[in-house]
Design a protein around this motif. Structure first.
Motif, short mmCIF file in Angstrom:
data_model
loop_
_atom_site.label_atom_id
_atom_site.label_comp_id
_atom_site.label_asym_id
_atom_site.label_seq_id
_atom_site.Cartn_x
_atom_site.Cartn_y
_atom_site.Cartn_z
N ASN A 177 39.31 40.16 33.71
CA ASN A 177 38.28 41.28 33.78
C ASN A 177 37.10 40.88 34.50
N THR A 227 38.52 48.34 35.15
CA THR A 227 39.71 47.27 35.32
C THR A 227 40.87 48.14 36.01
N CYS A 247 38.76 44.38 39.31
CA CYS A 247 37.98 44.82 38.58
C CYS A 247 36.35 44.71 38.88
#
Ligand code: KG4
Ligand code: ZN
Length: 416
Positions: free
Chosen positions: A382, A29, A14
């Protein structure tokens, strides 16, 4: 302050661009879930290779999206050649000029995976002469519930975390503009971690308890595997518990059908906030075995009830501890974070557990304890969450992050 952050601790590659620790401009992502679904879990070597293959593209995509947003790049989105188009030198220079620092998840995580993200971050920091801010992955999860997206109309959402904030409808996070209030209780429930923190300020944590064996997410994953469901197990168990299956006429599972053990809940543990899910896992194994002995039809019919009862038991155990901790420490806010915080039953039960404290939506009265959870896209791994922590770390001590050499991957990194 605009931070470019990178995440590569486990099975997601990410990159994100976050302004002042709150506003997410770009969040890219690349998930390896489909790959790991084949093996029923993450194979570290495979995960590391996928990161190595994906990192350049993920970074490029994040920078492209940002370049487009600030008008440095035109018509990138929707252009058929999008994937092949490289950012020109001059454009790249302009994009990078607007970025103040690089952040990366230093650990904990799988070594081969961490190396990919950390090397990329160090290279960017060296090349573009930007400070490098190493971040603890779990600390990132703790900050996920105060992120909001730049283009999100919901800015100023009702903040009660009840999922009725409107917007793109995919989340239910609160992402509003308000300042967070300390002290707060934060429960992290992910695949590798299950901890309860009292957070007294930015960077100030007191660990109240943690799992003594499996984390909640790990229990979801392992039980899903026993049930013959896919990876990751949490969403699969949620799906079958909520929607049922063909064998039971697609009726939702009954969460009270099977009484399952809750560990660390007896009186002698009343003031402890540790968790244990291995006993529950063993009970699930026995239950599943007994049902399978009765035949596959019986097992298929029972599956939604089994899934719902397991899901309910995990949520109930977590929330009873959380409620106890809230009574003892009197926090202003409660946050849940990590992959399992995406669980809809957990969110509903959380609201219910603290509803007696007077929800905000109740005739406009302020809630005594604010409840917050991240937007769904920020629950699981993330990079945006890392950009948030990095900002608060950086403004507290900018000197500390002046060198590109300060992010060495650390598999067992601690932060409290
Ligand atoms: O935070 P995360 O993305 O990665 C770690 O840092 O571990 O958490 C992944 C975990 C997995 O165990 C997955 O099964 C669980 O979060 N999870 C869920 C749900 N979505 C993801 N568990 C229960 N319900 C969900 N909806
Ligand atoms: Zn995580």
């Amino acid at each position: 302050m605009l931070i470019l952050s990178i995440e590569s601790t486990c099975d997601e590659t990410c990159a994100a661009l976050v302004e002042d620790g709150r506003i997410v401009h770009v969040n890219v992502t690349y998930s390896q879930i489909a790959e790991h679904n084949k093996t029923g879990g993450v194979v570290p070597e495979v995960a590391a290779r996928r990161h190595a293959e994906a990192i350049t593209q993920v970074l490029e995509e994040a920078l492209k999206q940002y370049g487009e947003k600030i008008g440095v790049l035109k018509n990138v989105k929707g252009n058929e050649n999008d994937g092949n188009e490289e950012i020109g030198k001059e454009s790249m220079k302009k994009i990078m000029e607007g970025i103040d620092a690089i952040a990366v998840a230093q650990g904990p995580g799988l070594l081969g995976c961490l190396m990919v993200g950390n090397n990329a971050a160090s290279a960017l920091s060296l090349m573009w002469e930007k400070p490098l801010i190493p971040v603890h992955h779990i600390e990132g999860h703790l900050y996920a519930s105060w992120l909001r997206e730049k283009d999100d109309e919901r800015a100023g959402g009702d903040g009660d975390g009840d999922g009725d904030d409107g917007g793109d409808g995919d989340d239910g996070g609160d992402g509003d503009n308000r300042e967070v209030e300390f002290p707060m209780l934060i429960l992290t429930v992910s695949g590798g971690h299950n901890q309860l923190f009292l957070m007294e300020g930015h960077g100030k944590y007191k660990l109240l308890g943690e799992t003594l064996d499996d984390a909640a997410g790990e229990a979801f994953d392992k039980v899903a595997r026993m049930l013959g469901l896919g990876y990751p197990g949490g969403p699969e168990i949620q799906r079958i518990a909520a929607n049922g299956n063909e064998a039971n006429g697609f009726k939702p599972g009954d969460p009270f059908k099977y009484e399952l053990p809750r560990a660390m809940m007896k009186n002698e543990h009343a003031d402890e906030f540790n968790f244990s899910f291995s006993g529950l896992k063993t009970a699930m194994r026995t239950l599943i075995l007994n049902l399978k002995v009765k035949g596959s039809n019986e097992f298929d019919q029972a599956l939604p009830d089994v899934a719902a009862s397991f899901e309910y038991t995990v949520c109930d155990t977590l929330l009873k501890k959380l409620r106890k901790a809230a009574e003892l420490h009197g926090p202003k806010e409660i946050h849940i974070a990590g992959g399992v915080s995406a669980n809809l039953r957990l969110r509903k039960m959380l609201e219910h557990t603290f509803a007696s404290k007077g929800p905000k939506s109740d005739k406009g009265k302020p809630r005594e304890i604010e409840i917050h959870y991240p937007a769904l896209k920020f629950c699981t791994d993330n990079a945006a969450m890392l950009g948030s922590v990095a900002y608060f770390r950086y403004i507290a001590d900018p000197e500390k992050y002046s060198t590109w050499e300060n992010s060495v991957p650390n598999v067992g990194l601690k932060f409290h």
